[in-house]
Structure formats: structure tokens, C-alpha cells
Enzyme design. Sequence first.
Site, short mmCIF file in Angstrom:
data_model
loop_
_atom_site.label_atom_id
_atom_site.label_comp_id
_atom_site.label_asym_id
_atom_site.label_seq_id
_atom_site.Cartn_x
_atom_site.Cartn_y
_atom_site.Cartn_z
N LYS A 22 0.83 -1.22 0.00
CA LYS A 22 0.00 0.00 0.00
C LYS A 22 0.86 1.26 0.00
O LYS A 22 0.64 2.17 -0.79
CB LYS A 22 -0.91 -0.01 1.24
CG LYS A 22 -1.59 1.30 1.52
CD LYS A 22 -2.51 1.23 2.71
CE LYS A 22 -1.89 1.56 4.04
NZ LYS A 22 -1.59 2.98 4.27
N ASN A 23 1.85 1.30 0.88
CA ASN A 23 2.61 2.54 1.05
C ASN A 23 3.60 2.80 -0.08
O ASN A 23 4.24 3.84 -0.11
CB ASN A 23 3.34 2.56 2.41
CG ASN A 23 2.35 2.75 3.54
OD1 ASN A 23 1.18 3.05 3.30
ND2 ASN A 23 2.80 2.57 4.77
N CYS A 124 -4.07 13.09 13.06
CA CYS A 124 -4.91 11.90 13.03
C CYS A 124 -4.66 11.14 14.31
O CYS A 124 -3.90 11.59 15.17
CB CYS A 124 -4.62 11.05 11.81
SG CYS A 124 -3.14 10.10 11.95
N ARG A 129 1.13 14.66 12.54
CA ARG A 129 1.42 14.53 11.12
C ARG A 129 1.63 15.87 10.41
O ARG A 129 0.88 16.24 9.50
CB ARG A 129 0.31 13.72 10.44
CG ARG A 129 0.05 12.42 11.17
CD ARG A 129 -0.60 11.38 10.34
NE ARG A 129 0.34 10.68 9.50
CZ ARG A 129 0.20 9.40 9.12
NH1 ARG A 129 -0.82 8.70 9.54
NH2 ARG A 129 1.08 8.84 8.33
N ASP A 314 4.93 0.71 12.09
CA ASP A 314 3.69 0.10 11.58
C ASP A 314 3.53 -1.36 12.00
O ASP A 314 2.51 -1.98 11.69
CB ASP A 314 3.63 0.22 10.05
CG ASP A 314 3.36 1.66 9.61
OD1 ASP A 314 3.10 2.51 10.48
OD2 ASP A 314 3.41 1.94 8.40
N ARG A 407 -8.67 -0.38 4.76
CA ARG A 407 -7.73 0.59 4.17
C ARG A 407 -6.41 -0.08 3.81
O ARG A 407 -5.75 0.35 2.88
CB ARG A 407 -7.44 1.72 5.18
CG ARG A 407 -8.55 2.71 5.38
CD ARG A 407 -8.05 3.87 6.23
NE ARG A 407 -6.70 4.20 5.82
CZ ARG A 407 -5.66 4.40 6.65
NH1 ARG A 407 -5.83 4.33 7.94
NH2 ARG A 407 -4.46 4.68 6.18
C1 UD1 Z 1 4.59 6.91 6.45
C2 UD1 Z 1 3.64 5.73 6.41
C3 UD1 Z 1 3.16 5.39 7.83
C4 UD1 Z 1 4.37 5.14 8.74
C5 UD1 Z 1 5.33 6.32 8.66
C6 UD1 Z 1 6.62 6.07 9.44
C7 UD1 Z 1 2.57 6.02 4.26
C8 UD1 Z 1 1.33 6.35 3.50
N1 UD1 Z 1 2.48 6.10 5.58
O1 UD1 Z 1 3.86 8.01 6.96
O2 UD1 Z 1 2.36 4.22 7.76
O3 UD1 Z 1 3.92 5.00 10.08
O4 UD1 Z 1 5.71 6.59 7.30
O5 UD1 Z 1 7.25 4.93 8.96
O6 UD1 Z 1 3.58 5.64 3.70
N2 UD1 Z 1 7.42 14.69 10.38
C9 UD1 Z 1 7.64 16.02 10.65
N3 UD1 Z 1 7.44 16.93 9.64
C10 UD1 Z 1 7.04 16.54 8.39
C11 UD1 Z 1 6.82 15.17 8.12
C12 UD1 Z 1 7.01 14.26 9.14
O7 UD1 Z 1 8.00 16.41 11.77
O8 UD1 Z 1 6.91 17.42 7.51
C13 UD1 Z 1 7.62 13.70 11.46
C14 UD1 Z 1 6.31 13.01 11.85
O9 UD1 Z 1 5.60 13.76 12.82
C15 UD1 Z 1 6.80 11.68 12.41
C16 UD1 Z 1 8.06 11.38 11.58
O10 UD1 Z 1 8.44 12.64 10.99
O11 UD1 Z 1 7.18 11.83 13.75
C17 UD1 Z 1 7.84 10.36 10.49
O12 UD1 Z 1 6.81 10.79 9.63
P1 UD1 Z 1 6.77 10.37 8.08
O13 UD1 Z 1 7.89 9.43 7.81
O14 UD1 Z 1 6.63 11.61 7.27
O15 UD1 Z 1 5.41 9.55 8.02
P2 UD1 Z 1 4.41 9.48 6.79
O16 UD1 Z 1 5.18 9.58 5.53
O17 UD1 Z 1 3.27 10.40 7.02
#
Ligand code: UD1
Length: 430
Positions: A22-23, A124, A129, A314, A407
Site C-alpha cells: 500500500k505505502n 490523526c 502529522r 507500523d 484501508r
Molecule cells: C509513512 C507511512 C506510515 C508510517 C510512517 C513512518 C505512508 C502512507 N504512511 O507516513 O504508515 O507510520 O511513514 O514509517 O507511507 N514529520 C515532521 N514533519 C514533516 C513530516 C514528518 O515532523 O513534515 C515527522 C512526523 O511527525 C513523524 C516522523 O516525521 O514523527 C515520520 O513521519 P513520516 O515518515 O513523514 O510519516 P508518513 O510519511 O506520514
Amino acid sequence: MDKIKIIGGNQLFGQVYISGAKNTALPIICATLLTEDAVKIKNIPFLSDIKSLNSLLLQLGTQIEIKEEQCNGHLTQTISYCTPKPTSLVAPYDYVRKMRASYYVLGPLLAKYGHVELSLPGGCAIGARPMDIHLSALEQMGAQIEIKNGYVIADVNGRLKGARVSFHSASVGATCNILMAAALAEGTTIIENAAKEPEIADLIHLLNKMGAKIEGENTSTLTIQGVDKLYGVTHEIINDRIEAGSYAVAAAMTKGRLELINANPEHLQCPLDILRKVGVQIETTPNSIIVDAQNAHLVGQDIYTDYYPGFPTDLQAQFMALMCIADGAAMITESIWENRFMHIPELMRMGANINVHGHASAIVRGVPKLSAAPVMSTDLRASFALILAGLFAEGETIVNRVYHLDRGYEHLEEKFKAVGADIERIVIKD
Ligand code: UD1
């Protein structure tokens, strides 16, 4: 809202076909916006998140053709995406609210068409996020960004410009978005502290096939030399390491033996090491994993979630369910998301012994039995952890809010039934 009913106690034996990831599918579907040509993606799982993203792309003017076909021994979807001329550059609230990864349209639309309006995803259940890393990198590449009425409005005069950007966290989402944006930027972009998850490597494979020039795969420094144009290709996405890890725990908890077909053990080294230490036998081939717990004496192990190749957040909830029934104590620390312990109160209602320290750590002391109960969770992986607890517990467990599972877990009841679980979906008509 459908429910899932489980009568616990059955050992699971047999084969489980692991689906496309999915991701990986989500950013790759959005990467198709970078070209006017058709891009054919194979091995896309049947999931509601994919349907939601397809609806968003249809709304942007993408032509979508879905074909069901056999791939790697089981039925999957091959979807062709073609966006010769978008009819909209807006990702509205209703789409982004349903599916946070809709934010993957940001990088491609801005790079290709110079404008995009994206509803801010907001927080969420598992955490805040934020998008600061995505936005600041795009600004460094020359984008003008305004936040207005809950939307990110991004514009660029001409093309985005290559830049050296350094992420404060190794964000998966930001790495994908900036890779896609930089692929069509003018000049060279260097991403420092990039995420190294296998999903990123697959996106890089697709982009390079489309004509991008990206180096540094599987390292934390990615170098992207921007090109003028990208082209249509066919690409098969990798299989879902999180789904594979989830079914591995099911074999362990039911003292069964499952062969996970189409699972790449290299993507799961850290979770498989933990399973071995727990007492489970693991055998691997390049694309399958056999998890045998028939004679296992399960012993609790500590877990600390981290960026890849560390233990994936995850899989934290599923492994916590396992530690609930393993001998001894296990300390589980969640370092990625600030609020990812919502499964704990529900597991405790089933008899688990868990002591939470702050919001990042929990001590799980194994108990010999769990008892069935009606339960519900507020996110996808936590819902699977409750299914696992139900498979082990004595009696009838009802897992509510099944839409979370739909999902991210393809054909969940069918896959479990085929290996001996007593599980069924209770369809609730509106
Ligand atoms: C993706 C995965 C999710 C998984 C996560 C971490 C998808 C669709 N989802 O989520 O299932 O749990 O990676 O492996 O692929 N952060 C910031 N600023 C930003 C972006 C992120 O501070 O602009 C922080 C977040 O709060 C979090 C960490 O970075 O603490 C990791 O987030 P991120 O790797 O971006 O997660 P997603 O890509 O949203």
C-alpha cells in the site's frame, strides 16, 4: 460499519499470499502525474485507500483503466493512469481527509504544472502529522507557499530549482514528495537525511525508468539531477512488508506455521530477528518467509521503533499483541509517533497486563490467556493487533470499525479463513 467476528483458539497452517505494498502504491500512483503518457502499475492491492486515491486522480482529470489479473500467483490489479491534461490542480478537503497520503500530489503537480492547492491533512489518531519538511524543502526549491483557509497553495514561477535540502526527520512522505518534485526541477537537488524505507527505493526505480536521474538509493543522501520530461512505463510494485510482518505474528501467536509467499525477508530483517529471539523458527528464501511456532516457547523481547532499517512503527501494535502472551516482560518504546498506543486499553480489556510509562513506553508482562471481548481501534495497524488478540483469545471477539482494516489489509478474512481461522465479517446494512 461492518464488524469482524473471531472465535479464537485455532492454530493457523498454510500459505498466505502477500499483496502489493500500500505505502508504495500510493506515492507511485501520484508519480504518474509527472508525465502526460500512460503509466501502467502492476500488483496494486485491492484496498479502500487505493480507491480513495483513484477518486482524487479522477477528479484531477486522470484517465484510469483497471484490469484484474494474476501476478505472482494471485489475483491483483494492474492499473493504467494517464493524465494528458489535468482538469484541476486542487486536492479538496473531502479527499485528503479520507486519505492523508493524498498529499503525494503536491510534489508532482507543482513540478509539472507550477500550481497546486492541497487541503492540509491535519492530525490523526496516531499523531500530529505535520508537513513542515515537505513545505520548507519546496520553498528552498523556489516555490511560493501560502496557507489559506486550511489549504496549502503552492506556486512556482517557471520550473522548481534544484537545491540542497536537509530534513530534520527522515520523513517517508517528504522524501517521496521531494523526489518527485526534484525529478522535473531545473538543476540538481540533494536530499540529506532522506528516508531509506524500501518504499522509497521502489519509487526511485519507477522514476528512473520514467527517465529521472536519481542516485543514492538505500542511503540517506539522494542526488536528483532534474530532467525536462518523464515518460510512460510499466512498473510492478514491491510486496507489502507490513502485511507480511502482521501475518508472521499471527503464526507466532497461534503456535502455527505459515508460509508467507511474495514476502521479501530483506525488508523485514529487524522484525524477523525479534521473532527469532521470541522463540519462533524462521526460514527464508528471496521471496518467501516460513514462520513456524508449533514448538515455540514464546519469550518477551524489548522493541524500540525507529526509522528503517530499525523496527517499523507500523508493526509495533501487532508485536505488542504478541508480547501480551509471551513469557516475561517486554519494554515497547514508540519513537516515531506521539500517540500510537490506542490499542493498549483494548488489549487490557481482553486481559493483557500492560503498564504505560508516559506516552512513549509500555511494559508488557505476558499472561497465559486472553479473553474475548468486543473491541475497536482508531487506526489500521492497531485494528490488526486486536484481530491477533482475538485469534488467540478464548471465545468470541468482535472487532468494530472494520473500515480501518479495509484501508490496508487486502482480503483479510479470506486470507485468514484459508489458513484455518474461525473468522467472518458481519455486514451491517445502513
Ligand atoms: C509513512 C507511512 C506510515 C508510517 C510512517 C513512518 C505512508 C502512507 N504512511 O507516513 O504508515 O507510520 O511513514 O514509517 O507511507 N514529520 C515532521 N514533519 C514533516 C513530516 C514528518 O515532523 O513534515 C515527522 C512526523 O511527525 C513523524 C516522523 O516525521 O514523527 C515520520 O513521519 P513520516 O515518515 O513523514 O510519516 P508518513 O510519511 O506520514
